[in-house]
Design a protein around this motif. Sequence first.
Motif, short mmCIF file in Angstrom:
data_model
loop_
_atom_site.label_atom_id
_atom_site.label_comp_id
_atom_site.label_asym_id
_atom_site.label_seq_id
_atom_site.Cartn_x
_atom_site.Cartn_y
_atom_site.Cartn_z
N LEU A 289 57.03 12.87 27.15
CA LEU A 289 57.79 11.97 28.02
C LEU A 289 57.05 10.65 28.20
CD1 LEU A 289 60.13 11.36 29.91
CD2 LEU A 289 58.93 12.60 31.73
N ALA A 290 55.74 10.71 28.44
CA ALA A 290 54.96 9.48 28.60
C ALA A 290 55.03 8.62 27.34
CB ALA A 290 53.51 9.83 28.92
N GLN A 291 54.88 9.25 26.19
CA GLN A 291 54.95 8.51 24.93
C GLN A 291 56.34 7.90 24.73
OE1 GLN A 291 52.63 9.33 21.51
NE2 GLN A 291 51.35 8.51 23.15
N THR A 292 57.36 8.64 25.09
CA THR A 292 58.73 8.13 24.96
C THR A 292 58.94 6.90 25.83
OG1 THR A 292 59.55 10.37 24.49
CG2 THR A 292 61.17 8.75 25.24
N LEU A 293 58.30 6.89 26.98
CA LEU A 293 58.45 5.76 27.91
C LEU A 293 57.48 4.63 27.63
CD1 LEU A 293 58.94 7.81 31.21
CD2 LEU A 293 60.69 6.53 29.97
N GLY A 294 56.63 4.79 26.59
CA GLY A 294 55.76 3.70 26.19
C GLY A 294 54.35 3.76 26.74
N TYR A 295 53.92 4.92 27.23
CA TYR A 295 52.58 5.07 27.79
C TYR A 295 51.73 5.91 26.83
CZ TYR A 295 54.70 3.43 32.13
OH TYR A 295 55.35 2.69 33.08
N PRO A 296 50.42 5.68 26.81
CA PRO A 296 49.58 6.43 25.87
C PRO A 296 49.45 7.91 26.21
CG PRO A 296 48.22 5.05 27.30
CD PRO A 296 49.65 4.65 27.53
N ASN A 297 49.56 8.26 27.49
CA ASN A 297 49.46 9.66 27.91
C ASN A 297 50.03 9.79 29.32
OD1 ASN A 297 47.20 9.01 29.81
ND2 ASN A 297 46.08 8.66 27.89
N TRP A 298 50.13 11.03 29.79
CA TRP A 298 50.72 11.25 31.11
C TRP A 298 49.87 10.68 32.24
CZ3 TRP A 298 55.30 12.32 32.98
CH2 TRP A 298 55.41 12.71 34.33
N ALA A 299 48.56 10.75 32.11
CA ALA A 299 47.69 10.22 33.16
C ALA A 299 47.92 8.72 33.35
CB ALA A 299 46.23 10.49 32.83
N ALA A 300 48.13 8.00 32.26
CA ALA A 300 48.40 6.57 32.36
C ALA A 300 49.72 6.32 33.06
CB ALA A 300 48.41 5.94 30.97
N TYR A 301 50.70 7.15 32.78
CA TYR A 301 52.01 6.99 33.42
C TYR A 301 51.95 7.30 34.91
CZ TYR A 301 56.80 7.93 34.85
OH TYR A 301 57.99 7.93 35.53
#
Length: 693
Positions: A289-301
Motif C-alpha cells: 500500500l505504501a509503495q502504491t501511494l508513492g512512499y518507500p515503505n510503511w514507516a515513511a507513510y
Amino acid sequence: MKLSRTASAACVLALLTASACTTPLPAADPATLVAAPGLETRATAMVAELVLAPASAEAFTARCDSAITLINEMVADLETRTTPAGAADLAYLDTLSAIGWSVGNGEAGLVSEANPDPAIRKSGEECIQKFSDVFSNISLSRPIYDRLVSIDLSTLSESEAAVLKRNLRDYRRSGVDKSEATRDKVRTLNTELSGISLEFNRNLREIQGSIKLGSVAELEGLPQDYIDAHPPGEDGRITITTDTPDMGPIFGYSPNESLRKRLLEVSANRAWPENEVPLRRLLEKRYELAQTLGYPNWAAYITEDKMTGAPEVAANFLSKIEAAGAEAARIEYNRLLEKQKQIDPAATTVGEWSSCYLSEQIRLSDYALDAQEVRQYFAYNNVRSGIFSMMEDLFGIEIRDWADAPAWHESVTAHEMYKDGVLVGRFFLDMHPRDGKFKHAAAFPIRVGPTRDGVPVASLMCNFPAGDHTTGLMEHREVETFLHEFGHLIHMMVSGHPEFATLHMGGLEWDFIEAPSQMLENWVWDYDTLATFAVNGEGETIPRELVEKMNAARKFGTGVNTLRQLVFAGVSLNFYNRPPTEVDFGAVWEERSAALSPFERLPDTHSYASFGHLDGYSAIYYTYQWSKAISTDLFTEFHKNGLRDKETSLRYRDLVLAKGSSKPAADLVRDFLGRDWTPQAYEQELIDAAKSE
C-alpha cells in the motif's frame, strides 16, 4: 488507545427496538440540519441510538447493514451535488462520517472485543470488515474530493478552514488523486488489511496461555488472597493463566524461578504460531500500500502526518533516549545481578523471567518497601472511587452513575460526566478479565461528539482484580495503569465538543496521544492524593512513611524499563521501515534485544506474535517514548505550582485537553508552557536516575 437500498427512519427504529439494550442520546435540533434533510434526519436518529448489547448477532448485522445503506445514500447525494460547495458540505460530510465512526468503529469495535457471546463478537468483526470498504470508498471518492477542493477558503471560518485543509491532506494521503486503477488497488489492499487485522486481534483476544501447578506449595510467596483465588481444579491441579492478574503477582512475588520461567515461556509464545501468517501479511500488504501511494515503505507513510514527520527523526530520538538511560540501566542491572548472586552464588546473568522478582527483593532490602504491604491499600472499589474524586477535583467535573445504560456484561459499570452542571460525556468501565474479552488495557471511543446528536461516549477496557479488600487488591502499578487509561477517557470527554467533531477524529498527532495520560501517572505517587482513597481492610489510611518509601524506590528500574520500551519501539520501526522480504521476525526481535536488553533471554520464543501494537500502532510504537518526553515537560508546571493547584489544572484542561485537535499538539503544549516543548526534562530524569542509584 484503540481506534477504522433505502432504510426508512421507521425501519431504523424497529431494528433498535429489537435490541436488548439500546439507549437514546439527546436528539438534534432539526433547525441545524442542512441539505437533504431526510437523509440527515435519519442519520441523526441512527447516531442518537447506542447499540452495545444487541439481542443477537443477526440484530447487530441488521444494524450494521442499515448504517452502510444510509451512508451510501448520503455519499451518492454529496457526490452528485451541482450547487456551489461550501461549509454546508463539510457539515454534511461530518454527519455521514459520524455514522461510520459510531456504528462501524465505535459499536462494532466494542462488540467485537468485549461482548460475552462469540457469535455477537463475530458479527462485530464482520461489521468492521464491511465498514473498511465504506471508509475506503469515501476516502477515494474523487467527486467528494473535487467538491471539497472547490470550496472557497475565504468563505469559511478559521475552524472550518482548518478542518478542510486537514481533510484534503488526508484525502491525498489516501490516494484520491491517483489514477482510477491505482485507487482500485488501494481499495483492494484496504479490504485485505482489515481482514488480516481482525484475524490478528482475534487471536490475541481469544488465545489464552496457561500452566498447571501440582500443589499449593508452588505458590509460596504469593499473597493469601491470590492463593485463595486459585484453588485446585477437579484434576487437583492449580491453573495459572497468561491474563494480567494471574501473571503479575507470579513474576513479582514468587521465589520459584522455575515457575517464573515456565510462565514467561508460555506468555512469550501466546498466539504463536497462529499470528505468524497474519503478521507477515500485515507487513506485506502495508508495504504494498505504501509503495502504491508513492512512499518507500510503511514507516515513511505512517510517520508523515505525525510530529516526527519521518522514521529517521523517530530513530534519532530513540537513540538519544537510549544514551540518556543507558547508565541507569547498567547500574540497575548490576544491582539485580548482585541480588541474584545472593540467591545463587554461581550466577553470572539475570534472566528476564527474574527481573521483576529481583527488583521487588531490592526494593524490600534496600528501600524497606514491601509491595505486598502496599497492595493492601488498593482495593479496586476504593481505587475507582478515588480516581473519580481525583478527576473531579483536578478538572472541575462531576461524575454520576448513568442509569439504564446499555451495558453488555454484569460487571460493566456506566457513568456520566458533567461540567458546570452540563452533561459533557458518558463512559463505561469494563475492568475485569473474562473469556473472549480484550486482554490488555485501553480506552475505546464509541461516539465522538456532539456532531449535533449528543455527547462523546467511550469505554475503558482493562483486566484488574474485582471487588473489595477480599478479592480486589491491586498492585500499585495497576493503579497507575487505571489512572493512565482514565487520562485518555477524560481527554475524550472534555475535547469531544468541537464543530465537525467526526472530521476532527484522529486529527491529534499520535506522537502526543499518550502524553496527557502519562503525565497523570504522577498523581498516584502523591501522598495527599493517595490519602483520599488508599485504605486497608481495617479502614486505615496509607501511612505517609510508606508513600515516602514508594517514592524513594520509584526511580529504581527506570533505566532497564526504558530500554525495554526501546526494544519494542525498535522492533516496531524495523518491522516496517524496509521491504517485508528483509524482515525476519525473530532476528529483528533478537537484534534489538541483544543491543538494548542486558537480561538473559529465553530461547525459541516468539513474543512478536502477541505484541498487539504491531497492528494498531504498526511502525509508531516509538510514540510512547516521544509522548513520555512531552509529558515530563508538561509536568514541570505542576511540579512548580503543586499537583493540587487548581489554577494550573484548569489552565491545563482548557489549553491542552479541551482543544482536542483544533491545533497542532506542539502549539497546545506551547500555550500551556509558554514556550516550545523540549525532551531535556525527560533526558535529565533518566540521567538523574543513574545518579540516584
